[in-house]
Design an enzyme around this catalytic site. Structure first.
Site, PDB file in Angstrom:
ATOM      1  N   LYS A 165      16.684 -11.858 -31.006  1.00 45.93           N
ATOM      2  CA  LYS A 165      17.767 -11.307 -30.172  1.00 45.93           C
ATOM      3  C   LYS A 165      18.408 -12.434 -29.352  1.00 45.93           C
ATOM      4  O   LYS A 165      17.756 -13.074 -28.544  1.00 45.93           O
ATOM      5  CB  LYS A 165      17.208 -10.227 -29.236  1.00 45.93           C
ATOM      6  CG  LYS A 165      18.228  -9.659 -28.236  1.00 45.93           C
ATOM      7  CD  LYS A 165      17.619  -8.543 -27.371  1.00 45.93           C
ATOM      8  CE  LYS A 165      18.596  -8.062 -26.291  1.00 45.93           C
ATOM      9  NZ  LYS A 165      18.007  -7.037 -25.394  1.00 45.93           N
ATOM     10  N   ASP A 189      22.843 -10.227 -20.322  1.00 48.86           N
ATOM     11  CA  ASP A 189      22.868  -8.768 -20.405  1.00 48.86           C
ATOM     12  C   ASP A 189      23.168  -8.160 -19.037  1.00 48.86           C
ATOM     13  O   ASP A 189      22.266  -7.973 -18.222  1.00 48.86           O
ATOM     14  CB  ASP A 189      21.522  -8.261 -20.945  1.00 48.86           C
ATOM     15  CG  ASP A 189      21.507  -6.749 -21.137  1.00 48.86           C
ATOM     16  OD1 ASP A 189      22.597  -6.131 -21.070  1.00 48.86           O
ATOM     17  OD2 ASP A 189      20.411  -6.192 -21.377  1.00 48.86           O
ATOM     18  N   LYS A 208      23.786  -2.824 -14.987  1.00 49.57           N
ATOM     19  CA  LYS A 208      22.475  -2.918 -14.341  1.00 49.57           C
ATOM     20  C   LYS A 208      22.639  -3.038 -12.825  1.00 49.57           C
ATOM     21  O   LYS A 208      23.683  -3.488 -12.349  1.00 49.57           O
ATOM     22  CB  LYS A 208      21.752  -4.176 -14.855  1.00 49.57           C
ATOM     23  CG  LYS A 208      21.256  -4.080 -16.282  1.00 49.57           C
ATOM     24  CD  LYS A 208      20.515  -5.351 -16.674  1.00 49.57           C
ATOM     25  CE  LYS A 208      20.046  -5.298 -18.115  1.00 49.57           C
ATOM     26  NZ  LYS A 208      18.997  -4.288 -18.372  1.00 49.57           N
ATOM     27  N   ASP A 227      17.788 -12.884 -21.845  1.00 51.95           N
ATOM     28  CA  ASP A 227      17.864 -11.881 -22.908  1.00 51.95           C
ATOM     29  C   ASP A 227      18.139 -12.486 -24.293  1.00 51.95           C
ATOM     30  O   ASP A 227      18.323 -11.769 -25.264  1.00 51.95           O
ATOM     31  CB  ASP A 227      18.908 -10.821 -22.552  1.00 51.95           C
ATOM     32  CG  ASP A 227      18.531  -9.442 -23.074  1.00 51.95           C
ATOM     33  OD1 ASP A 227      17.373  -9.259 -23.480  1.00 51.95           O
ATOM     34  OD2 ASP A 227      19.408  -8.564 -23.084  1.00 51.95           O
ATOM     35  N   ASP A 278      23.432  -0.293 -22.261  1.00 52.22           N
ATOM     36  CA  ASP A 278      22.396  -1.267 -21.891  1.00 52.22           C
ATOM     37  C   ASP A 278      21.270  -1.320 -22.918  1.00 52.22           C
ATOM     38  O   ASP A 278      20.422  -2.212 -22.869  1.00 52.22           O
ATOM     39  CB  ASP A 278      21.856  -0.913 -20.499  1.00 52.22           C
ATOM     40  CG  ASP A 278      21.109  -2.072 -19.850  1.00 52.22           C
ATOM     41  OD1 ASP A 278      21.208  -3.203 -20.371  1.00 52.22           O
ATOM     42  OD2 ASP A 278      20.438  -1.844 -18.825  1.00 52.22           O
ATOM     43  N   GLU A 336      21.476  -2.387 -25.841  1.00 51.46           N
ATOM     44  CA  GLU A 336      22.336  -3.128 -26.764  1.00 51.46           C
ATOM     45  C   GLU A 336      21.569  -3.997 -27.755  1.00 51.46           C
ATOM     46  O   GLU A 336      22.077  -4.321 -28.820  1.00 51.46           O
ATOM     47  CB  GLU A 336      23.308  -4.009 -25.970  1.00 51.46           C
ATOM     48  CG  GLU A 336      22.754  -5.367 -25.493  1.00 51.46           C
ATOM     49  CD  GLU A 336      21.558  -5.287 -24.557  1.00 51.46           C
ATOM     50  OE1 GLU A 336      21.435  -4.271 -23.844  1.00 51.46           O
ATOM     51  OE2 GLU A 336      20.737  -6.217 -24.543  1.00 51.46           O
ATOM     52  N   ARG A 396      18.961  -3.434 -29.677  1.00 56.38           N
ATOM     53  CA  ARG A 396      18.703  -2.792 -30.972  1.00 56.38           C
ATOM     54  C   ARG A 396      19.995  -2.669 -31.793  1.00 56.38           C
ATOM     55  O   ARG A 396      19.939  -2.621 -33.017  1.00 56.38           O
ATOM     56  CB  ARG A 396      18.024  -1.431 -30.753  1.00 56.38           C
ATOM     57  CG  ARG A 396      18.856  -0.427 -30.013  1.00 56.38           C
ATOM     58  CD  ARG A 396      18.016   0.697 -29.395  1.00 56.38           C
ATOM     59  NE  ARG A 396      17.367   0.279 -28.157  1.00 56.38           N
ATOM     60  CZ  ARG A 396      16.547   1.044 -27.432  1.00 56.38           C
ATOM     61  NH1 ARG A 396      16.258   2.275 -27.823  1.00 56.38           N
ATOM     62  NH2 ARG A 396      15.996   0.594 -26.320  1.00 56.38           N
TER      63      ARG A 396
END
Ligand code: BES
Ligand code: MN
Ligand code: ZN
Length: 485
Positions: free
Chosen positions: A253, A258, A265, A276, A335, A337, A339
């Site tokens: 990833k 993020d 967030k 992230d 959020d 995101e 996956r």
């Protein structure tokens, strides 16, 4: 740092500083023993004491470092003792040091050498690139370590070479994670891959830009990347195509920052979301290590990379995204995101017909609730693959622990209006994310490693770790690849 291995006695040379690594309760050479109060140093794990032996020709300073009781000594004890040693030696401003090991180590020479080099290189790591006011003393670095191995000198030296390569790969991943999000946008992250390929011609690097992503239908990566002014990328790093054995795909990833997107967030802690891309950092680190070790394996590193930002162009809660596989995703929370971008990376991996797909991601906060910062969660569609990863975690000290992927969890990510939904209620948040991902790996043995708890530390938990990026996954996956069958 230059690490060389010799046979003999670390106290026989006149280095400015010698490190003596000792078991708890073991006797030390007389000249050293006379220079401190016995009650000040027992040899307990990670205990250290600087002593100043008088009236002899050897080193002026000797740093004693404890390994703990001999019967409990493992590679991890050596790794930690070496990290403790290098930190103390560096603050003592030593330039070149010698290091002596007990003659009766209860481990193989290669195991000792590898753990030693890992501890030295990882313990020595600092991220100083953006500090301008440090003193010369503070910036001091140790140039060389000469390890005196009384026995098995050759295998210790081999272990040192392996451990150094693994630690350099891990520190490369730490640097990438510690880099601010604004300095590693997806195009900039891709540039780091291109540079990796230039440093190691055995790694072939290809980057898909947003035009190519659009043309080929990488709908997941494009959806998440839409809200950002920095366009998304897909990075392909291929090593060892000439080897006829198995192919392993590593998918990481690469979410360079993020913010949560429109489901933004909370302010508190958002700055840590530069981590992230920890999964991609681990893949970069493993690719470099595999090339340095020359492993006889075909390894393909795949990194979907995007920045998750809120804007008038962002993907929305309620949107339906068509991914590279053709499968559709109902977006319930922008959020979740990771996956969504990984769905494209995992589907792409299938074109290599891999013997295994191992994916790493800082995917869920829930994994920190489950395992804290001390272990990576493994979820797999193939039990032998899960077993090999858990075993590699134990062997490397980069721990992993399995969670189940039962059918009940696959049911939880089915959508009413699309094929899958990216949010599945409060319970089992890490597992439902893993179940979601497995839908994109097809029939290939697939393992998901959730490193959200291990890729980043707010405070160090071991002498060889530091605040910030840890490089989690590099030691684990390298060990997995070294023993893969
Ligand atoms: N990148 C985060 C997960 C994360 C959390 C990584 C803490 C590192 C430390 C991920 O994209 C995320 O936001 N996950 C959500 C998923 C939820 C919306 C289903 C989470 O875990 O809260
Ligand atoms: Mn998120
Ligand atoms: Zn994320």
């Amino acid at each position: 740092m230059d690490i060389t291995v010799r046979s003999g006695d670390a106290l026989s040379t006149s280095s400015a500083l010698a490190v003596l690594v000792t078991f708890e309760g073991a006797s030390v050479p007389a000249a050293v023993a006379n220079s401190f109060e016995t009650s000040d140093f027992s040899g307990a794990a990670n205990q250290s004491l600087m002593v100043y032996p008088k009236g002899r020709g050897g080193p002026k300073r000797v740093l004693l470092v404890g390994l703990g009781a001999r019967k409990g000594v493992t590679a991890e004890s050596v790794r930690q003792a070496a990290a403790t040693a290098i930190k103390q030696a560096r603050s003592a401003q030593a330039a070149d040091i010698t290091l002596g090991l007990p003659a009766d180590m209860p481990l193989g020479g290669d195991e000792v050498g590898q753990a030693l080099a890992e501890g030295l290189e990882l313990g020595n790591y600092r991220y100083l690139q953006h500090q301008t006011g440090r003193s010369a003393a503070d910036l001091h670095e140790i140039a060389s370590v000469t390890v005196f191995a009384p026995k098995h000198t050759k295998s210790v030296a081999q272990g040192v070479a392996t451990g150094s390569a693994i630690a350099r790969g891990t520190n490369f991943a730490r640097d990438l994670v510690n880099t601010p999000g604004g300095m590693k946008t997806p195009p900039q992250l891709a540039q780091r891959a291109i540079e990796l390929g230039e440093r190691h011609p055995a790694i072939n690097v290809t980057v898909y830009d947003e035009v190519r992503l659009e043309k080929e239908g990488f709908g997941g990566i494009l959806a998440v990347g839409k809200g950002s002014d920095s366009p998304p990328r897909f990075i392909i790093m291929e090593y060892g195509k000439q080897f006829k054995g198995s192919t392993v795909c590593l998918v990481g990833k690469g979410l360079t920052f993020d913010s949560g997107g429109l489901n933004i967030k909370p302010a508190e802690g958002m700055e840590t979301m530069k981590n992230d891309m920890g999964g991609s950092a681990a893949v970069f680190g493993v690719m470099q290590t595999v090339a340095e070790l020359g492993l006889p394996l075909h390894v393909v590193g795949l990194v979907p990379s995007a920045e998750n930002m809120p804007s008038g162009r962002s993907y929305r809660p309620g949107d339906i995204v068509t991914t590279l596989s053709g499968k559709t995703i109902e977006i319930l929370n922008t959020d979740a995101e990771g996956r969504v971008i990984l769905s494209d990376g995992l589907h792409f991996a299938q074109r290599y017909k891999p013997a295994a797909i191992v994916e790493l991601s800082t995917l869920t906060g829930a994994v920190i609730i489950a395992l804290g910062n001390h272990a990576t969660a493994v979820m797999a569609t193939d039990q032998s693959l899960a077993d090999q990863l858990v075993a590699a975690g134990a062997a490397s000290g980069d721990k992993a622990w399995q969670l189940p992927l039962w059918d009940e969890y696959h049911q939880m990510v089915k959508s009413d209006i699309a094929d899958l939904k990216n949010l599945a209620g409060r319970g089992a948040g890490s597992i439902t994310a893993g179940a979601f991902l497995s839908a994109f790996a097809g029939k290939y043995p697939f393992a998901h490693l959730d490193i959200a708890g291990t890729a980043w530390l707010d405070a160090p938990t071991k002498p060889y770790l530091s605040k910030g990026g840890t490089g989690a996954g590099v030691r684990l996956v390298t060990e997995f690849l070294r023993t893969f069958n």
